[in-house]
Write an enzyme that holds these catalytic residues in place. Structure first.
Site, mmCIF file in Angstrom:
data_model
loop_
_atom_site.group_PDB
_atom_site.id
_atom_site.type_symbol
_atom_site.label_atom_id
_atom_site.label_comp_id
_atom_site.label_asym_id
_atom_site.label_seq_id
_atom_site.Cartn_x
_atom_site.Cartn_y
_atom_site.Cartn_z
ATOM 1 N N THR A 1 0.864 -1.173 0.000
ATOM 2 C CA THR A 1 0.000 0.000 0.000
ATOM 3 C C THR A 1 0.903 1.227 0.000
ATOM 4 O O THR A 1 1.747 1.384 0.890
ATOM 5 C CB THR A 1 -0.911 0.025 1.242
ATOM 6 O OG1 THR A 1 -1.657 -1.193 1.300
ATOM 7 C CG2 THR A 1 -1.861 1.212 1.206
ATOM 8 N N TYR A 2 0.747 2.066 -1.017
ATOM 9 C CA TYR A 2 1.579 3.262 -1.167
ATOM 10 C C TYR A 2 0.831 4.489 -0.657
ATOM 11 O O TYR A 2 -0.377 4.626 -0.875
ATOM 12 C CB TYR A 2 1.969 3.462 -2.633
ATOM 13 C CG TYR A 2 2.990 2.460 -3.093
ATOM 14 C CD1 TYR A 2 4.346 2.760 -3.050
ATOM 15 C CD2 TYR A 2 2.612 1.200 -3.534
ATOM 16 C CE1 TYR A 2 5.296 1.838 -3.455
ATOM 17 C CE2 TYR A 2 3.553 0.269 -3.942
ATOM 18 C CZ TYR A 2 4.893 0.599 -3.900
ATOM 19 O OH TYR A 2 5.823 -0.324 -4.295
ATOM 20 N N PHE A 3 1.577 5.360 -0.017
ATOM 21 C CA PHE A 3 1.012 6.579 0.540
ATOM 22 C C PHE A 3 1.643 7.790 -0.114
ATOM 23 O O PHE A 3 2.804 7.767 -0.525
ATOM 24 C CB PHE A 3 1.267 6.636 2.057
ATOM 25 C CG PHE A 3 0.474 5.619 2.814
ATOM 26 C CD1 PHE A 3 -0.750 5.949 3.365
ATOM 27 C CD2 PHE A 3 0.936 4.328 2.957
ATOM 28 C CE1 PHE A 3 -1.498 5.004 4.047
ATOM 29 C CE2 PHE A 3 0.203 3.371 3.633
ATOM 30 C CZ PHE A 3 -1.022 3.714 4.180
ATOM 31 N N SER B 1 -2.229 6.205 -2.213
ATOM 32 C CA SER B 1 -2.147 6.566 -3.635
ATOM 33 C C SER B 1 -2.327 5.362 -4.530
ATOM 34 O O SER B 1 -2.546 5.517 -5.730
ATOM 35 C CB SER B 1 -0.822 7.269 -3.937
ATOM 36 O OG SER B 1 0.270 6.476 -3.555
ATOM 37 N N GLY B 2 -2.233 4.159 -3.995
ATOM 38 C CA GLY B 2 -2.444 2.964 -4.796
ATOM 39 C C GLY B 2 -1.938 1.731 -4.085
ATOM 40 O O GLY B 2 -1.365 1.809 -2.995
#
Length: 182
Positions: free
Chosen positions: A35-37, A100-101
């Site tokens: 999980t990207y932030f 973000s994705g």
């Protein structure tokens, strides 16, 4: 710490069989959920940085990746720390960071000649190989460049050159694929 990393999109079978024949050591298989932030302070997609929480078999790891230092590899400063995945996501959210994705992949890892070779199958994207090395980089750019050259020397044995290197992240590719579908 610097992570020297080269990623290419190639089928796994031939290279994996050859590595095993050379004595590469199988290190394991993982299902990685990333999980990207993004930051409320600056847009990581514009600054070439990444902040992610990776979940592997219920264990969380937070990674910050700084800006890439060259144009043919994904070499950059990298910092990792084990975290409680759920708590860290709540902390980041409370601080204004936002998702973000996400990227989901299966990685088989082999070790050979102080290189980490990851055979990735990325959901929605296919098969990739990442060759990585971690170095301190204390001796400056020459040490880092020597290690990048060593990784490309290894890959050249499989007909892979610098022009085959993909510097786009899996996240960028996943997000681009979703945009194309719409």
């Amino acid at each position: 710490m610097y992570e020297v990393e080269v990623k290419v999109k190639v089928p796994h079978s031939k290279m994996k069989d050859d590595l095993i024949g050379k004595g590469a050591v199988f290190s394991g298989t993982e299902e990685q959920n990333d999980t990207y932030f993004n930051s409320p302070l600056r847009d990581f997609s514009k600054t070439d940085e990444a902040l992610r929480i990776r979940s592997v078999n219920g264990a969380g790891e937070m990674t910050y990746k700084g800006k890439k230092i060259d144009t043919v590899s994904k070499t950059r400063p990298e910092y990792n720390s084990r975290v409680d995945e759920r708590e860290m996501k709540d902390i980041l959210s409370a601080l204004g960071f936002f998702v973000s994705g996400a990227v989901y992949k299966r990685r088989e890892t082999y070790l050979w000649d102080n290189l980490i070779i990851g055979f990735d199958t990325v959901e929605g994207l296919g098969e990739f190989i990442e060759v990585e090395s971690k170095i301190r980089g204390d001796n400056g750019k020459k040490e880092i460049q020597d290690e990048i050259d060593r990784v490309f020397d290894f890959l050249s044995g499989y007909g892979i050159t610098k022009k085959d290197s993909i510097t786009t992240s899996y996240l960028e590719m996943v997000l681009a694929a979703k945009t194309e579908v719409k």
